[in-house]
Write a protein that holds these residues in place. Sequence first.
Motif, PDB file in Angstrom:
ATOM      1  N   ALA A  91      27.717  32.471  -0.402  1.00 30.42           N
ATOM      2  CA  ALA A  91      26.399  31.512  -0.509  1.00 30.42           C
ATOM      3  C   ALA A  91      25.785  32.737  -1.608  1.00 30.42           C
ATOM      4  N   ALA A  92      25.794  33.261  -0.912  1.00 28.88           N
ATOM      5  CA  ALA A  92      24.707  34.318  -1.940  1.00 28.88           C
ATOM      6  C   ALA A  92      25.391  34.455  -3.552  1.00 28.88           C
ATOM      7  N   LEU A  93      26.510  34.477  -3.841  1.00 26.12           N
ATOM      8  CA  LEU A  93      27.793  34.365  -4.812  1.00 26.12           C
ATOM      9  C   LEU A  93      27.642  32.988  -5.745  1.00 26.12           C
ATOM     10  N   VAL A  94      27.269  32.067  -4.940  1.00 22.74           N
ATOM     11  CA  VAL A  94      26.949  30.665  -5.840  1.00 22.74           C
ATOM     12  C   VAL A  94      25.573  30.929  -6.365  1.00 22.74           C
ATOM     13  N   HIS A  95      24.649  31.190  -5.626  1.00 25.88           N
ATOM     14  CA  HIS A  95      22.606  30.864  -6.433  1.00 25.88           C
ATOM     15  C   HIS A  95      23.125  32.372  -6.395  1.00 25.88           C
ATOM     16  N   ASP A  96      23.381  33.332  -7.110  1.00 25.01           N
ATOM     17  CA  ASP A  96      23.507  34.481  -7.912  1.00 25.01           C
ATOM     18  C   ASP A  96      24.244  34.047  -9.279  1.00 25.01           C
ATOM     19  N   ASP A  97      25.112  32.922  -9.288  1.00 24.63           N
ATOM     20  CA  ASP A  97      25.711  33.039 -10.394  1.00 24.63           C
ATOM     21  C   ASP A  97      24.500  31.411 -11.046  1.00 24.63           C
ATOM     22  N   VAL A  98      23.753  30.905 -10.451  1.00 25.40           N
ATOM     23  CA  VAL A  98      22.926  29.913 -11.209  1.00 25.40           C
ATOM     24  C   VAL A  98      21.948  30.660 -11.383  1.00 25.40           C
ATOM     25  N   ILE A  99      21.177  32.016 -10.375  1.00 24.56           N
ATOM     26  CA  ILE A  99      20.373  32.603 -11.135  1.00 24.56           C
ATOM     27  C   ILE A  99      20.449  33.751 -12.405  1.00 24.56           C
ATOM     28  N   ASP A 100      21.940  33.971 -12.423  1.00 25.25           N
ATOM     29  CA  ASP A 100      21.900  34.907 -13.824  1.00 25.25           C
ATOM     30  C   ASP A 100      22.415  34.229 -15.144  1.00 25.25           C
ATOM     31  N   ASN A 101      22.876  32.961 -15.048  1.00 24.03           N
ATOM     32  CA  ASN A 101      23.507  31.683 -15.429  1.00 24.03           C
ATOM     33  C   ASN A 101      24.616  31.884 -16.404  1.00 24.03           C
ATOM     34  N   SER A 102      25.485  32.898 -15.039  1.00 25.31           N
ATOM     35  CA  SER A 102      26.869  33.505 -15.626  1.00 25.31           C
ATOM     36  C   SER A 102      28.029  32.373 -15.284  1.00 25.31           C
ATOM     37  N   ASP A 103      28.388  32.335 -16.607  1.00 33.76           N
ATOM     38  CA  ASP A 103      30.201  30.576 -16.502  1.00 33.76           C
ATOM     39  C   ASP A 103      30.698  31.058 -15.826  1.00 33.76           C
ATOM     40  N   THR A 104      31.699  32.172 -15.217  1.00 32.60           N
ATOM     41  CA  THR A 104      32.481  32.120 -14.735  1.00 32.60           C
ATOM     42  C   THR A 104      32.695  33.711 -12.966  1.00 32.60           C
ATOM     43  N   ARG A 105      33.675  32.816 -12.141  1.00 36.79           N
ATOM     44  CA  ARG A 105      33.641  34.098 -11.054  1.00 36.79           C
ATOM     45  C   ARG A 105      34.514  34.670 -10.309  1.00 36.79           C
ATOM     46  N   ARG A 106      35.186  35.324 -10.199  1.00 36.49           N
ATOM     47  CA  ARG A 106      36.763  35.876 -10.140  1.00 36.49           C
ATOM     48  C   ARG A 106      37.364  34.503 -11.340  1.00 36.49           C
ATOM     49  N   GLY A 107      37.433  34.809 -12.504  1.00 32.95           N
ATOM     50  CA  GLY A 107      38.788  34.317 -13.768  1.00 32.95           C
ATOM     51  C   GLY A 107      38.240  32.859 -13.178  1.00 32.95           C
ATOM     52  N   LEU A 108      37.288  32.596 -12.618  1.00 35.43           N
ATOM     53  CA  LEU A 108      37.068  29.995 -12.748  1.00 35.43           C
ATOM     54  C   LEU A 108      35.952  30.072 -12.839  1.00 35.43           C
ATOM     55  N   PRO A 109      35.506  28.757 -13.550  1.00 31.53           N
ATOM     56  CA  PRO A 109      33.946  28.421 -13.954  1.00 31.53           C
ATOM     57  C   PRO A 109      33.494  28.889 -12.535  1.00 31.53           C
ATOM     58  N   ALA A 110      32.358  29.021 -12.926  1.00 29.60           N
ATOM     59  CA  ALA A 110      30.913  29.597 -11.663  1.00 29.60           C
ATOM     60  C   ALA A 110      30.789  28.255 -10.746  1.00 29.60           C
ATOM     61  N   VAL A 111      30.607  27.859  -9.791  1.00 29.80           N
ATOM     62  CA  VAL A 111      30.116  26.162  -9.652  1.00 29.80           C
ATOM     63  C   VAL A 111      29.676  25.558 -10.498  1.00 29.80           C
ATOM     64  N   HIS A 112      28.529  25.912 -10.844  1.00 29.57           N
ATOM     65  CA  HIS A 112      27.477  25.093 -11.386  1.00 29.57           C
ATOM     66  C   HIS A 112      27.978  24.601 -12.706  1.00 29.57           C
ATOM     67  N   ARG A 113      28.819  25.537 -13.371  1.00 32.91           N
ATOM     68  CA  ARG A 113      29.957  25.398 -13.998  1.00 32.91           C
ATOM     69  C   ARG A 113      30.470  23.968 -13.767  1.00 32.91           C
ATOM     70  N   SER A 114      31.300  24.706 -12.967  1.00 29.98           N
ATOM     71  CA  SER A 114      32.436  23.349 -11.972  1.00 29.98           C
ATOM     72  C   SER A 114      31.896  21.717 -12.056  1.00 29.98           C
ATOM     73  N   PHE A 115      29.982  21.906 -11.627  1.00 29.63           N
ATOM     74  CA  PHE A 115      29.996  20.884 -11.189  1.00 29.63           C
ATOM     75  C   PHE A 115      28.651  20.046 -12.691  1.00 29.63           C
ATOM     76  N   GLU A 116      29.060  21.285 -13.268  1.00 28.70           N
ATOM     77  CA  GLU A 116      28.478  20.313 -14.701  1.00 28.70           C
ATOM     78  C   GLU A 116      29.328  19.640 -15.427  1.00 28.70           C
ATOM     79  N   GLY A 117      31.081  20.408 -15.402  1.00 29.58           N
ATOM     80  CA  GLY A 117      32.156  19.795 -16.185  1.00 29.58           C
ATOM     81  C   GLY A 117      32.342  18.505 -15.680  1.00 29.58           C
ATOM     82  N   LEU A 118      32.346  18.455 -14.037  1.00 30.24           N
ATOM     83  CA  LEU A 118      32.461  17.401 -13.663  1.00 30.24           C
ATOM     84  C   LEU A 118      31.192  15.862 -14.354  1.00 30.24           C
ATOM     85  N   HIS A 119      30.548  16.222 -13.560  1.00 34.62           N
ATOM     86  CA  HIS A 119      29.515  15.193 -14.677  1.00 34.62           C
ATOM     87  C   HIS A 119      29.932  14.641 -16.093  1.00 34.62           C
ATOM     88  N   ARG A 120      30.250  16.027 -16.633  1.00 38.47           N
ATOM     89  CA  ARG A 120      30.646  15.085 -17.867  1.00 38.47           C
ATOM     90  C   ARG A 120      31.720  14.114 -17.995  1.00 38.47           C
TER      91      ARG A 120
END
Length: 366
Positions: A91-120
């Motif tokens: 949970a902390a990492l998911v929120h941290d990626d949102v706060i930091d506007n990070s694109d990736t986590r562990r070599g994959l799209p960050a959760v918010h980027r993944s759902f952004e891609g789903l929307h598109r």
Amino acid sequence: MQDYKRLAELVQERIDGFLAHKQSELQPLGSEISELLTASRNFLSGGKRFRALCVALGFRAVKPISFDLPLSRSAHSVILAATSLEFFHAAALVHDDVIDNSDTRRGLPAVHRSFEGLHRQQRWRGSAEEFGLAAAMLIGDLLQSWSDEIMQQALHIAPTEITKRAREHYNRMRTEVALGQYLDVLEEQYQGFADHDTQMDRSTRVLLYKSAKYSVEQPLLIGAALAGASLEAEKTLSRYGIPAGVAFQLRDDVLGVFGDTEVTGKPSGDDLIQGKRTVLATIAREKLQGPHRRLFDDMHGDPEMNPEQLAMLQRTIRDSGALEQVEKMISGNVSLAHREARGVEIHADAVESLINFADRLATRNS
């Protein structure tokens, strides 16, 4: 460490079992929630399990424990508490990626980027970016809620007289992480670096409360409490856990500047591009003078920084002697942790494991 490999396997089994139960339990909500459950499952697969290991180490520092079958009541409680902390960390990492506007986590799209891609991909109406952010915040909240649910299960198994202390440590950890994250966000709002002493104090507090204490000290104390630790034993583990956690986060700061993208799963130099005022960056700036400091100030936090500029800034930090100083700080904190691991309050079976764990935290490359 074979025993701790077994612990990691048991924690993963608990994670998978819990999520499978939730998938069945939440079926009446409809198929739309499957994406959230899949994202949660993917995020909780693998990882280093440092916090889970700390729970077991904290227990073992007080009394022996085995993860061989059939599992004892204590082992069940430790495994559940360790699983709870893995949910909280996710949970902390998911929120941290949102706060930091990070694109990736562990070599994959960050959760918010993944759902952004789903929307598109689905061509839904509205803003894809806003949907991604909202979904990630909700997943983080969900993981925190589940962390609490699993911790309740762990404490229900444990003897009543020791659950109060374990719950206190868990609650304190959650509070400190949230406030540490706020201090980090607040730091980014200031116009620039403060004077050196003030900046070092602020950067150290962020390091301590956002990461160091919740990564090592508090999980150790939760495990120790489950073993019925004395206050003296808890104090010794705190004196071990804080320097070990500081070494862990200082190494993270180094990796945030010099880490290998293929290994860390994060862009090289990401902390420099984001303008993180870490201890490493603060020391580097203090060591630079005149035009070199002005160059550092101009480039640090520039989102348009190109690879050549990034390499130059990395070289400037290395040549300043800041990296060498931080490496000495890491070694010094590890030495402090080693000394406390040998304390009279620590059970003999745990001493070597605690020493090896501090070394592992300080020398990791991801």
